[in-house]
Each structure stands twice: as C-alpha cells, then as structure tokens.
Design an enzyme around this catalytic site. Sequence first.
Site, PDB file in Angstrom:
ATOM      1  N   ASP A  28      48.481  36.934  32.801  1.00 54.44           N
ATOM      2  CA  ASP A  28      47.551  36.497  33.850  1.00 54.44           C
ATOM      3  C   ASP A  28      46.109  36.863  33.511  1.00 54.44           C
ATOM      4  O   ASP A  28      45.181  36.090  33.772  1.00 54.44           O
ATOM      5  CB  ASP A  28      47.932  37.120  35.199  1.00 54.44           C
ATOM      6  N   VAL A  29      45.916  38.033  32.932  1.00 50.96           N
ATOM      7  CA  VAL A  29      44.564  38.456  32.540  1.00 50.96           C
ATOM      8  C   VAL A  29      44.007  37.514  31.481  1.00 50.96           C
ATOM      9  O   VAL A  29      42.838  37.111  31.537  1.00 50.96           O
ATOM     10  CB  VAL A  29      44.578  39.912  32.014  1.00 50.96           C
ATOM     11  N   ASP A  68      48.639  32.607  26.845  1.00 49.98           N
ATOM     12  CA  ASP A  68      49.257  33.168  28.050  1.00 49.98           C
ATOM     13  C   ASP A  68      50.726  32.792  28.165  1.00 49.98           C
ATOM     14  O   ASP A  68      51.567  33.625  28.495  1.00 49.98           O
ATOM     15  CB  ASP A  68      48.478  32.794  29.315  1.00 49.98           C
ATOM     16  N   GLY A  69      51.042  31.527  27.880  1.00 45.86           N
ATOM     17  CA  GLY A  69      52.433  31.092  27.935  1.00 45.86           C
ATOM     18  C   GLY A  69      53.283  31.769  26.876  1.00 45.86           C
ATOM     19  O   GLY A  69      54.436  32.147  27.119  1.00 45.86           O
ATOM     20  N   ASP A  86      48.218  28.997  35.776  1.00 42.38           N
ATOM     21  CA  ASP A  86      47.772  28.362  34.538  1.00 42.38           C
ATOM     22  C   ASP A  86      47.334  26.927  34.787  1.00 42.38           C
ATOM     23  O   ASP A  86      46.258  26.499  34.350  1.00 42.38           O
ATOM     24  CB  ASP A  86      48.909  28.401  33.512  1.00 42.38           C
ATOM     25  N   ASP A  90      43.439  25.570  34.643  1.00 45.81           N
ATOM     26  CA  ASP A  90      43.144  24.538  33.638  1.00 45.81           C
ATOM     27  C   ASP A  90      42.210  23.476  34.203  1.00 45.81           C
ATOM     28  O   ASP A  90      41.338  22.950  33.504  1.00 45.81           O
ATOM     29  CB  ASP A  90      44.436  23.858  33.167  1.00 45.81           C
TER      30      ASP A  90
END
Length: 207
Positions: A28-29, A68-69, A86, A90
């Site tokens: 998340d960061v 992140d993913g 996310d 985006d």
Amino acid sequence: MLEHFRAGWAKVMNPIADALLRAHVTPDVVTWIGTIGAVLMALICFPQGWLWQGPWLVTLFIFSDSLDGNMARKLGRHSQWGSFLDSTLDRFGDAAIFTGVALYFAGPGNSVLWTAMACAALVFGMATSYVRAKAESLALEAKVGIATRADRLLVSLVAIEITGLARVGAFPHWCVVALPIALCYLTLAGAITVVQRMVAVRRACES
C-alpha cells in the site's frame, strides 16, 4: 497490446520487490508513493514545458504499478482493498498526465485545439476504465479494446518525450507533431474501446 508483457515485466521487478519487502515497506505504501509521485511530476513538469524530463520522472513512479501487486503476491495477500486502492489511484495518475498536457497547451504550447484534444483523450480514457469497472461490478467482463491503460500510458509518454526532445533540438523540429498525433489517436482509440466494451457487455447480458 502491452498487457501481454505483464508476466515478463513482473519477473524484472522481482528483485526490487524483494528488497522493499526486506525493508518492511508494504504494498500500500508503494502504491501511494507511486501515485503521489506520478501526479506531482506530471502536474509540475508538463505545464512548465519540461516535456523531455517529465516522462522519465513520471515513468519512474509508474513502476510502482507493477511493484505493489508483485509485493502483495509474495506476501500471500490478495485483498480486495489492495485491488480497489490500486485501481482507484491509477485513475488519478492517468488523469494527471493528460491534465498536465492540457495545461501545457493552455500555457507554453498556446493551442486551444490541442488543449481541448488533451481533455477529450482524458475523458475517453476515464470512460474506458469506468465501463470495465461497471461491468465487473455486474459480474461481467469487459477487458476487450484496442487501447488498454498500459497502451495509453506508453503512447502518451513516448509522444511527450519525442515532442520535448524536438523542442530542444535533439530531434528534427517536425517531430513536435508527435504529441498532437498521439492525442488524436488516443481520443479515437478511447472512443472505439468504449464502444467495444459496451458491445461486449451487451452480448454478455443477452447470452
């Protein structure tokens, strides 16, 4: 088009993801940092006419879209919140790029026509994302289309870079048309993609 390269790109990002996880950085960061950085770079660089520097800085932060993913998968986390965050952030990154381009044409670029075209490309880009999201909320799929998010980002950032380099003399001056041409393409491709996805949803509803 570029969606087919996601698996290969994820492998490239693996070492970076591992390093961030060892540093106790959460997915998340990374998502937040990537979005805030991309938005700031787009809204600072493009309106000022820094067209060859901006795409590199924006791209640097957009890399987080893969990171992140990747990090979440390594942690065994596939949360709905992470996916929602996310996808939502985006949209802000995408909007900032085209808003920055519109502000460039409203300022240093001095063109009402291309300001309007940048806004149109933004609207159709957001519409393609909305159609897909709405379809998925109805348990339907609408991933078809000639202009995915990755394609839109590539075309827009490369075109901005070419135009920027042409403006400083690194490329022939006629290359400044790269950005206007890209805006025309993205607007048309966005409109076509919206129609393609609406047709796909209609067929799914009738089947």
